[in-house]
Design a protein around this motif. Structure first.
Motif, mmCIF file in Angstrom:
data_model
loop_
_atom_site.group_PDB
_atom_site.id
_atom_site.type_symbol
_atom_site.label_atom_id
_atom_site.label_comp_id
_atom_site.label_asym_id
_atom_site.label_seq_id
_atom_site.Cartn_x
_atom_site.Cartn_y
_atom_site.Cartn_z
ATOM 1 N N UNK A 17 1.119 -36.086 -22.662
ATOM 2 C CA UNK A 17 -0.129 -35.066 -22.904
ATOM 3 C C UNK A 17 -0.367 -34.321 -24.018
ATOM 4 N N UNK A 18 -1.502 -33.807 -24.436
ATOM 5 C CA UNK A 18 -1.650 -33.289 -25.831
ATOM 6 C C UNK A 18 -0.672 -31.837 -25.992
ATOM 7 N N UNK A 19 -0.425 -31.602 -27.258
ATOM 8 C CA UNK A 19 0.533 -30.377 -27.590
ATOM 9 C C UNK A 19 -0.503 -29.182 -27.165
ATOM 10 N N UNK A 20 0.218 -28.128 -26.244
ATOM 11 C CA UNK A 20 -0.686 -27.110 -25.670
ATOM 12 C C UNK A 20 -0.576 -25.889 -26.827
ATOM 13 N N UNK A 21 -1.511 -24.917 -26.377
ATOM 14 C CA UNK A 21 -1.342 -23.619 -27.305
ATOM 15 C C UNK A 21 0.023 -23.042 -26.968
ATOM 16 N N UNK A 22 0.545 -22.673 -27.964
ATOM 17 C CA UNK A 22 1.877 -21.963 -27.678
ATOM 18 C C UNK A 22 2.007 -20.445 -28.176
ATOM 19 N N UNK B 144 11.208 -23.264 -31.585
ATOM 20 C CA UNK B 144 12.181 -23.004 -30.640
ATOM 21 C C UNK B 144 11.676 -23.257 -28.973
ATOM 22 N N UNK B 145 10.487 -23.684 -29.100
ATOM 23 C CA UNK B 145 9.986 -23.668 -27.438
ATOM 24 C C UNK B 145 10.339 -25.031 -27.056
ATOM 25 N N UNK B 146 10.828 -24.942 -25.632
ATOM 26 C CA UNK B 146 11.075 -26.111 -25.011
ATOM 27 C C UNK B 146 10.106 -27.134 -24.582
ATOM 28 N N UNK B 147 9.855 -28.208 -25.282
ATOM 29 C CA UNK B 147 8.520 -29.073 -24.983
ATOM 30 C C UNK B 147 8.688 -29.753 -23.663
ATOM 31 N N UNK B 148 9.817 -30.078 -23.240
ATOM 32 C CA UNK B 148 10.227 -30.716 -22.140
ATOM 33 C C UNK B 148 9.740 -30.263 -20.815
ATOM 34 N N UNK C 108 2.376 -35.436 -27.087
ATOM 35 C CA UNK C 108 3.544 -34.612 -27.563
ATOM 36 C C UNK C 108 4.525 -35.601 -28.110
ATOM 37 N N UNK C 109 4.871 -36.664 -27.260
ATOM 38 C CA UNK C 109 5.786 -37.575 -27.549
ATOM 39 C C UNK C 109 5.504 -38.541 -28.708
ATOM 40 N N UNK C 110 4.208 -38.933 -28.758
ATOM 41 C CA UNK C 110 3.819 -39.681 -29.739
ATOM 42 C C UNK C 110 3.720 -38.896 -31.150
ATOM 43 N N UNK C 111 3.221 -37.605 -31.186
ATOM 44 C CA UNK C 111 3.080 -36.868 -32.230
ATOM 45 C C UNK C 111 4.533 -36.532 -32.777
ATOM 46 N N UNK C 112 5.476 -36.251 -32.029
ATOM 47 C CA UNK C 112 6.793 -36.035 -32.599
ATOM 48 C C UNK C 112 7.450 -37.304 -33.358
ATOM 49 N N UNK C 113 7.271 -38.507 -32.802
ATOM 50 C CA UNK C 113 7.815 -39.590 -33.181
ATOM 51 C C UNK C 113 6.812 -39.955 -34.604
ATOM 52 N N UNK D 266 13.081 -31.630 -33.320
ATOM 53 C CA UNK D 266 12.714 -31.167 -34.543
ATOM 54 C C UNK D 266 11.271 -30.572 -34.626
ATOM 55 N N UNK D 267 10.378 -31.185 -33.707
ATOM 56 C CA UNK D 267 9.112 -30.551 -33.539
ATOM 57 C C UNK D 267 9.210 -29.278 -32.806
ATOM 58 N N UNK D 268 10.166 -28.964 -31.855
ATOM 59 C CA UNK D 268 10.325 -27.920 -31.010
ATOM 60 C C UNK D 268 10.897 -26.865 -32.000
ATOM 61 N N UNK D 269 11.869 -27.188 -32.930
ATOM 62 C CA UNK D 269 12.422 -26.080 -33.914
ATOM 63 C C UNK D 269 11.293 -25.562 -34.876
ATOM 64 N N UNK D 270 10.468 -26.344 -35.221
ATOM 65 C CA UNK D 270 9.243 -25.869 -36.137
ATOM 66 C C UNK D 270 8.435 -25.119 -35.474
ATOM 67 N N UNK D 271 8.238 -25.269 -34.151
ATOM 68 C CA UNK D 271 7.194 -24.624 -33.331
ATOM 69 C C UNK D 271 7.858 -23.272 -32.876
#
Length: 441
Positions: A322-327, A312-316, A351-356, A305-310
């Motif tokens: 680590x922190x969410x990088x500039x995309x 469609x980036x592949x956060x894996x 990223x993992x914590x923020x997504x949850x 869901x986080x990837x979708x709203x950003x």
């Protein structure tokens, strides 16, 4: 007299939370169940909600199969105008607002559909004008990628102008229906549009009489600069999300000021922040209910869901701890992506914590007792942050039933919400004037 708040019921029958359909008290296959949808909207009408609102996409989202197979919010659903036409037959007062894209429709089709819905419902229709979100929608309409953000808002401006003009094709008294003389309508009271613009050439007139409301109520939700400009020009209901109390106050003041600068009455633009209530008789029970729902959320779905709203980036591809990088900038909802970045940086979470923790929209949840929820509504609606709320039901039917049974009576006790409908049309519920035809003079 105490200022009355407006309440819009936004829900997909599977629930708006990504895993609402998995809750033990929810049906696992609700999306195409008309009887179930009827039960929900009749419950909302009995609670005296101003309107029911159906969000929509014109395609399955661009998400990984491992995510799509686990969610129900957007994968199987009725076309919204079709569903609302059916629900109009089993309701009598509640407004019926549907989403239709200006990017992947034609103005004549949209004008005809919503004029028809307004007639079928006796003046209860509303159109949520959106510019769509993603490439998967574009590919269903002959494009390889989604229209650029600026381009789709320029298209939306002209699209709306054409639709509005078509709704005025017939004067209110054009149809005389005089069987004795054989005269069905007065040809002097029908008007061609003859629109020739940058993107559309539409002759008109529309082959539907002028809607009962003059024009269906217009809803808008743009939060970017072009989105706010469009909302200030045409919006009568404006949905906003994110930013908390102060952020909503900023958006509220900005939208009202923009409307006034365009010569509009600011009271003719109603700002409705999103509110997703989890309510129970005690705070502990409410917290338990939310925890029960969150426990069903698969980390794969949260990350997807986080990837979708950003965009469609592949956060894996990045370190999830680590922190969410500039995309790269997103061509989806620009304002949503910006909000997510701001929140991610402020949170200090990985990223993992923020997504949850966020599921991209968790800032909307208000968890507590009926008094807590009513306090929230009263504070926001009396301090320049809201004219009402777009109430989002995370899981159904429980969150709707709890809000109707517990929060509505508390709001009524405070004099903040109606006890009976005073009108029959959506404009009457919202206190909006019926617009005169452009040909009225």
């Amino acid at each position: 007299m105490t200022r009355q708040v407006h309440l819009n019921a936004m829900f997909h029958t599977a629930g708006e939370h990504l895993v609402g359909w998995r809750h033990p008290s929810s049906p696992a296959d609700p999306s195409l169940d008309l009887a179930y949808a009827t039960r929900l909207v009749q419950r909302a009408e009995a609670a005296r909600f101003d309107a029911l609102f159906l969000a929509d996409l014109t395609g399955i989202p661009d998400s990984k199969p491992s995510v799509l197979e686990r969610v129900a919010v957007t994968n199987d659903s009725f076309e919204p105008i079709t569903l609302l036409a059916a629900l109009a037959a089993v309701t009598s007062r509640i407004g019926l607002v549907a989403t239709a894209s200006s990017s992947y429709n034609e103005p004549y089709t949209v004008a005809r559909a919503f004029a028809s819905l307004d007639h079928i419902s006796g003046g209860r229709a509303g159109w949520n004008l959106v510019t769509s979100l993603n490439d998967s929608e574009a590919r269903n309409f002959g494009y390889d990628t989604h229209l650029l953000h600026a381009d789709r808002y320029r298209r939306a401006e002209e699209f709306y102008d054409v639709v509005e003009g078509l709704w005025d094709s017939f004067d209110d008294d054009a149809f005389v229906h005089d069987a004795a003389s054989g005269r069905y309508f007065d040809p002097e009271r029908i008007h061609r549009l003859d629109h020739r613009g940058e993107r559309f050439r539409v002759a008109g007139p529309l082959n539907v009489p002028r809607p009962p409301q003059g024009r269906p109520v217009i809803a808008q939700a743009g939060a970017s600069e072009p989105g706010r400009a469009l909302a200030a020009r045409i919006g009568e209901i404006v949905f906003i999300a994110g930013g908390g109390l102060e952020g909503s106050r900023e958006q509220y003041a900005d939208l009202k000021a923009r409307a006034a600068a365009l010569g509009r009455d600011p009271d003719g633009l109603l700002v409705l922040p999103a509110l997703s209530p989890i309510v129970a008789p005690t705070r502990a029970e409410a917290e338990d209910r939310f925890a029960e729902l969150e426990a069903l959320l698969d980390p794969v779905v949260a990350l997807g869901d986080l990837e979708y709203w950003l965009g469609g980036v592949d956060l894996t591809r990045y370190d999830l701890d680590g922190p969410l990088p500039e995309l790269p900038p997103s061509n989806k909802s620009v304002s949503t992506a910006e909000r997510i970045y701001t929140e991610a940086r402020a949170s200090g979470l990985s990223i993992r914590q923020f997504a949850k923790a966020s599921s991209a929209t968790n800032d909307r949840y208000t968890i507590g007792t009926p008094t807590d929820i009513a306090d929230h509504i009263e504070e926001w609606s009396t301090t320049g942050a809201a004219d009402g709320f777009n109430v989002v039901f995370a899981q159904l039917p429980d969150t709707l039933d709890a809000f109707a049974d517990l929060v509505i009576p508390e709001l009524q006790r405070r004099g903040l919400f109606r006890t009976e409908y005073e009108g029959t049309t959506l404009r009457e519920h919202l206190g909006l004037a019926r617009p005169a035809s452009r040909w009225a003079a």
